[in-house]
Write an enzyme that holds these catalytic residues in place. Sequence first.
Site, PDB file in Angstrom:
ATOM      1  N   LYS A   3     -30.273  -8.925  -7.023  1.00 47.54           N
ATOM      2  CA  LYS A   3     -30.737  -7.552  -7.199  1.00 47.54           C
ATOM      3  C   LYS A   3     -30.082  -6.709  -6.115  1.00 47.54           C
ATOM      4  CE  LYS A   3     -34.920  -4.934  -8.090  1.00 47.54           C
ATOM      5  NZ  LYS A   3     -34.689  -3.802  -7.208  1.00 47.54           N
ATOM      6  N   CYS A  52     -28.743  13.083  29.031  1.00 42.29           N
ATOM      7  CA  CYS A  52     -28.337  13.305  30.421  1.00 42.29           C
ATOM      8  C   CYS A  52     -27.301  14.429  30.416  1.00 42.29           C
ATOM      9  CB  CYS A  52     -27.724  12.039  31.012  1.00 42.29           C
ATOM     10  SG  CYS A  52     -26.876  12.375  32.564  1.00 42.29           S
ATOM     11  N   LEU A  68     -38.027  -2.558 -13.416  1.00 38.14           N
ATOM     12  CA  LEU A  68     -38.432  -3.950 -13.597  1.00 38.14           C
ATOM     13  C   LEU A  68     -39.768  -4.199 -12.916  1.00 38.14           C
ATOM     14  CD1 LEU A  68     -35.066  -5.722 -12.756  1.00 38.14           C
ATOM     15  CD2 LEU A  68     -36.156  -5.622 -14.985  1.00 38.14           C
ATOM     16  N   CYS A 100     -31.849  10.107  34.435  1.00 33.40           N
ATOM     17  CA  CYS A 100     -30.820   9.275  33.818  1.00 33.40           C
ATOM     18  C   CYS A 100     -30.769   7.927  34.544  1.00 33.40           C
ATOM     19  CB  CYS A 100     -29.461   9.962  33.898  1.00 33.40           C
ATOM     20  SG  CYS A 100     -28.122   8.910  33.310  1.00 33.40           S
ATOM     21  N   ARG A 134     -30.198   7.613 -12.846  1.00 36.84           N
ATOM     22  CA  ARG A 134     -31.411   7.220 -13.542  1.00 36.84           C
ATOM     23  C   ARG A 134     -32.331   8.420 -13.760  1.00 36.84           C
ATOM     24  NH1 ARG A 134     -36.528   5.424 -12.459  1.00 36.84           N
ATOM     25  NH2 ARG A 134     -37.304   3.876 -13.942  1.00 36.84           N
ATOM     26  N   LYS A 144     -33.520 -12.661 -16.139  1.00 36.03           N
ATOM     27  CA  LYS A 144     -33.495 -12.068 -17.471  1.00 36.03           C
ATOM     28  C   LYS A 144     -33.441 -13.168 -18.530  1.00 36.03           C
ATOM     29  CE  LYS A 144     -30.718  -8.294 -15.638  1.00 36.03           C
ATOM     30  NZ  LYS A 144     -29.424  -7.602 -15.580  1.00 36.03           N
ATOM     31  N   GLU A 183     -29.628 -13.089 -11.559  1.00 40.19           N
ATOM     32  CA  GLU A 183     -28.640 -12.243 -10.882  1.00 40.19           C
ATOM     33  C   GLU A 183     -29.208 -11.797  -9.552  1.00 40.19           C
ATOM     34  OE1 GLU A 183     -27.959  -8.923 -13.486  1.00 40.19           O
ATOM     35  OE2 GLU A 183     -27.513 -10.262 -15.159  1.00 40.19           O
ATOM     36  N   GLU A 228     -25.154  -1.000 -10.690  1.00 39.19           N
ATOM     37  CA  GLU A 228     -25.627  -0.458  -9.423  1.00 39.19           C
ATOM     38  C   GLU A 228     -24.444   0.083  -8.628  1.00 39.19           C
ATOM     39  OE1 GLU A 228     -28.859  -0.743  -9.372  1.00 39.19           O
ATOM     40  OE2 GLU A 228     -29.522  -0.491  -7.295  1.00 39.19           O
ATOM     41  N   CYS A 254     -27.225   7.840  36.408  1.00 38.03           N
ATOM     42  CA  CYS A 254     -26.770   8.736  37.471  1.00 38.03           C
ATOM     43  C   CYS A 254     -27.904   9.504  38.138  1.00 38.03           C
ATOM     44  CB  CYS A 254     -25.706   9.697  36.945  1.00 38.03           C
ATOM     45  SG  CYS A 254     -26.365  10.970  35.869  1.00 38.03           S
ATOM     46  N   TYR A 299     -21.309  -2.500  -9.307  1.00 42.34           N
ATOM     47  CA  TYR A 299     -21.420  -3.785  -9.987  1.00 42.34           C
ATOM     48  C   TYR A 299     -22.135  -3.551 -11.307  1.00 42.34           C
ATOM     49  CZ  TYR A 299     -20.061  -6.989  -6.177  1.00 42.34           C
ATOM     50  OH  TYR A 299     -19.377  -7.701  -5.228  1.00 42.34           O
ATOM     51  N   ASP A 318     -29.115  -3.551  -3.931  1.00 45.32           N
ATOM     52  CA  ASP A 318     -29.943  -2.456  -3.438  1.00 45.32           C
ATOM     53  C   ASP A 318     -29.098  -1.191  -3.306  1.00 45.32           C
ATOM     54  OD1 ASP A 318     -32.148  -1.211  -2.557  1.00 45.32           O
ATOM     55  OD2 ASP A 318     -32.161  -2.106  -0.564  1.00 45.32           O
ATOM     56  N   ASP A 325       0.823  -1.205   0.000  1.00 47.94           N
ATOM     57  CA  ASP A 325       0.000   0.000   0.000  1.00 47.94           C
ATOM     58  C   ASP A 325       0.862   1.261   0.000  1.00 47.94           C
ATOM     59  OD1 ASP A 325      -2.210  -1.521  -0.080  1.00 47.94           O
ATOM     60  OD2 ASP A 325      -3.010  -0.927   1.876  1.00 47.94           O
ATOM     61  N   GLN A 326       1.981   1.193   0.730  1.00 52.78           N
ATOM     62  CA  GLN A 326       2.863   2.359   0.789  1.00 52.78           C
ATOM     63  C   GLN A 326       3.432   2.660  -0.594  1.00 52.78           C
ATOM     64  OE1 GLN A 326       2.824  -0.016   2.957  1.00 52.78           O
ATOM     65  NE2 GLN A 326       2.610   0.914   4.967  1.00 52.78           N
ATOM     66  N   CYS A 375     -21.642  11.535  35.023  1.00 58.20           N
ATOM     67  CA  CYS A 375     -22.444  10.362  34.694  1.00 58.20           C
ATOM     68  C   CYS A 375     -21.517   9.223  34.258  1.00 58.20           C
ATOM     69  CB  CYS A 375     -23.425  10.738  33.589  1.00 58.20           C
ATOM     70  SG  CYS A 375     -24.440   9.363  33.042  1.00 58.20           S
ATOM     71  N   PHE A 381       2.132   1.848  -3.437  1.00 55.32           N
ATOM     72  CA  PHE A 381       1.031   2.351  -4.259  1.00 55.32           C
ATOM     73  C   PHE A 381       0.819   3.839  -3.985  1.00 55.32           C
ATOM     74  CE2 PHE A 381      -3.332   3.470  -5.120  1.00 55.32           C
ATOM     75  CZ  PHE A 381      -3.610   2.831  -6.329  1.00 55.32           C
ATOM     76  N   LYS A 385     -38.723 -10.162  -5.405  1.00 52.90           N
ATOM     77  CA  LYS A 385     -38.292  -9.493  -4.163  1.00 52.90           C
ATOM     78  C   LYS A 385     -38.475 -10.438  -2.992  1.00 52.90           C
ATOM     79  CE  LYS A 385     -37.859  -4.868  -5.020  1.00 52.90           C
ATOM     80  NZ  LYS A 385     -38.630  -3.926  -4.391  1.00 52.90           N
TER      81      LYS A 385
HETATM   82  S1  IVH Z   1     -31.425  -4.994 -14.816  1.00 57.27           S
HETATM   83  C1  IVH Z   1     -34.717  -2.815 -17.645  1.00 57.27           C
HETATM   84  N1  IVH Z   1     -30.065  -6.176 -12.965  1.00 57.27           N
HETATM   85  O1  IVH Z   1     -33.190  -2.720  -9.913  1.00 57.27           O
HETATM   86  C2  IVH Z   1     -34.163  -2.771 -16.279  1.00 57.27           C
HETATM   87  N2  IVH Z   1     -31.289  -4.223 -12.363  1.00 57.27           N
HETATM   88  O2  IVH Z   1     -36.189  -1.921 -11.256  1.00 57.27           O
HETATM   89  C3  IVH Z   1     -32.833  -3.447 -16.258  1.00 57.27           C
HETATM   90  N3  IVH Z   1     -30.999  -3.548 -10.040  1.00 57.27           N
HETATM   91  O3  IVH Z   1     -33.114   0.462 -10.407  1.00 57.27           O
HETATM   92  C4  IVH Z   1     -32.308  -3.531 -14.903  1.00 57.27           C
HETATM   93  N4  IVH Z   1     -29.640  -5.170  -9.455  1.00 57.27           N
HETATM   94  O4  IVH Z   1     -30.776  -0.406 -10.681  1.00 57.27           O
HETATM   95  C5  IVH Z   1     -30.883  -5.155 -13.254  1.00 57.27           C
HETATM   96  N5  IVH Z   1     -28.763  -7.332 -11.428  1.00 57.27           N
HETATM   97  C6  IVH Z   1     -29.569  -6.317 -11.722  1.00 57.27           C
HETATM   98  C7  IVH Z   1     -29.946  -5.345 -10.756  1.00 57.27           C
HETATM   99  C8  IVH Z   1     -30.816  -4.316 -11.118  1.00 57.27           C
HETATM  100  C9  IVH Z   1     -30.273  -4.083  -9.043  1.00 57.27           C
HETATM  101  C10 IVH Z   1     -31.848  -2.344  -9.888  1.00 57.27           C
HETATM  102  C11 IVH Z   1     -31.729  -1.372 -11.008  1.00 57.27           C
HETATM  103  C12 IVH Z   1     -33.081  -0.725 -11.122  1.00 57.27           C
HETATM  104  C13 IVH Z   1     -33.975  -1.690 -10.445  1.00 57.27           C
HETATM  105  C14 IVH Z   1     -34.913  -2.298 -11.483  1.00 57.27           C
END
Ligand code: IVH
Length: 704
Positions: free
Chosen positions: A115, A427, A83, A409, A136, A291, A113, A175, A412, A225, A117, A33-34, A433, A36, A315
């Site tokens: 999803k 407090c 989606l 409290c 977006r 997909k 895949e 994401e 105390c 990702y 968040d 790291d140093q 305390c 780098f 979900k």
């Molecule tokens: S594909 C046509 N793949 O989920 C939409 N979306 O409602 C194509 N998200 O806000 C999206 N992981 O950012 C896709 N592996 C993944 C995802 C992903 C998270 C999010 C995406 C979007 C929401 C879709």
Amino acid sequence: MSPDIEARIIALTEQLHHLNYQYYQLDQSEVTDQEFDALLAELARLEAEHPGLARPNSPTKRVGGTITKQFPTAEHRYPMLSLGNTYSEADLREFDERVRKGLEGAEMQYVCELKFDGVAMSLAYEHDQLAQGVTRGDGTRGDVVTNNVRTIRNLPLHLRPAGPTRPPGFEVRGEIFMPLPVFAELNEEREANGEALLANPRNAASGALKLQDSAQVAARRLRFYAYSFLMPGRSQFDTHSSALEALSAWGLPVSDTWRRCATIEQVLDFVHEWDKKRFELPVATDGIVIKVDDFRQQELLGYTSKSPRWAIAYKYPAEAGRTRLQAVQYQVGRTGAVTPVAMLEPVPLAGTVVKRASLHNANQIAALDLHIGDMVFVEKGGEIIPKITGVDLEARPEGSQPIVYPTECPACGTPLIRPEGEAHFRCPNDRGCPPQLKAKLEHFVSRKAMDIDGLGAETVGRFFDLGLVTDAASLYELPAKAEELAQLERLGEKSVQRLVAGLEASKQVPFDRVLFGLGIRYVGETVAEKLAAHYRTVEALAAATAPELAAVPEVGGVIAESAAAWFQEPANLDLVARLRAAGVQLALTGEAPQPQSDRLAGQTFVLSGVFEQHSRDELQHLIQQHGGKVTGSISKKLSFLVAGDKMGPAKREKATELKVPIIGETDLLAMLPKPGETEAAAADEAAATPPDADSGTRAQGSLF
Ligand code: IVH
């Protein structure tokens, strides 16, 4: 311009890009790291000396430093759709039937895949370079946040010369998220500094992307990702899965959790498999995205007005449980804030056994109408810390009493206060305390403060309970009690020797960390660093008024008030005096930055708003380098108000009323000596200010 310098800049750029790829995608490192950091610092220095040679995608951009006053917007070339969501297996089977019907029974495959968040991001690559990052927005138009996106370390600023050939321009979607350990760490820091907590990792990521100062974005350690590839015309790939493989080969981060599935049964297996396993990932996930793999089949299936017919999101239900509330404990933190914590009968939830839940504050207890012994519903969503969402009233034990929030409290007995605008009771007995005093000591010895070898939180807590220490300065009296300490169980002579040596060594800990260790409310690590760098000695800092403090970069009004008030307290000044007597560093050592001219001597400036050519930090630095002073409040004595964009109207009115001249950024810069006038000095300064070398340090682990 020497061609050698240009060659060196190119070589460093390439080497650093390569090392970043290795580190973040392959989890390997050829250098320490140093080493780098040294390479990065060298590049930063060369770029500062030869700004014409700095590239927009230089690895130094990772540390940030650009200010975007207002994000321009851009139209998406391909709209960013959302989606369709499903919550049940039956829905997934229906989706599968629709797809197969649409494809008239043709052979097909899915890709499953996770999803993630976080925040959806569209990245444009042009000629292998990251050209633009757009949020977006409303799906048609989003904010251009390219500079902020450049700070994301696992995201390649330029692509590797590997994998399938690629078109000159294409888009990658994915994401942006805050890794869970980073989220936890930032919240711990915030809690320690008495700041409001980030609600969940998704809000933390989206909030970070909207920051104007990309250096602050870098500090949020966001990651990316990739999950889609888009190019003009027909895709060069036949399938989504081959596009994902290509993205990986080009150096883009693709989570290796995706899988091809030939049947809906395999899809459901994937869903079940990740139901629990997803909690082991360092990123928050809330479902699975399914997909259709083949791009032609995707086209055939087409879109509804909102979402593709070839993909769907499953979900996971928010993990909820039902258990008994056994008791409520009230914890008193370092700043006196009282937090109610629900003690629960252990219940398995979202991969862990939950025994406690946050109750936030008195309002929430009242809103839930909680009684001890109630059966309560507990949920663990993106919030990580489980919360109580409701009470099963039918199961309420007879005769149970509602919870009455204490007025004193619990530690105390001091009557609690609730400062206006705050949700927590506090407090106020900050000097008597016990849990507050103990937490202050634990903070002082913690890793980011004095980092005292041989004296962890547990030991210092024990010493406190035994009355061996009372406050930070009293720690330095421990060596005199060495014999007594060595008699303690689990301690012994060796540990005491180590502790004594650790205390001695802590006298070399630099002033900024000592200042952080004092635990002044709102004075976190960064603020402590800025204050120490600005005032250099504790005396100068203690003498500063709140408006003066507020003029220091990163120091807002609330922080300034809190710090100024702290140094008004005689007991605190006494603590500082005792720390000084113990030999702790209360001033920065080393040379203060040398002024370059006295062109602005005797003049005071207020900087307000957002500037175009320089950040506020930089302007402040420039003013000080040329002998001027910067303050936070407008008074008759002020020489100039330097107005940037979005300056508040109140400041302008006050300046006009007091007849303080209002100037712009260009006027200010024109007051400084021209580059030719102090050429040598200017070059020195550039060399001495690489972008924040500290935040250039790579953290441990491939994601963070
Ligand atoms: S594909 C046509 N793949 O989920 C939409 N979306 O409602 C194509 N998200 O806000 C999206 N992981 O950012 C896709 N592996 C993944 C995802 C992903 C998270 C999010 C995406 C979007 C929401 C879709």
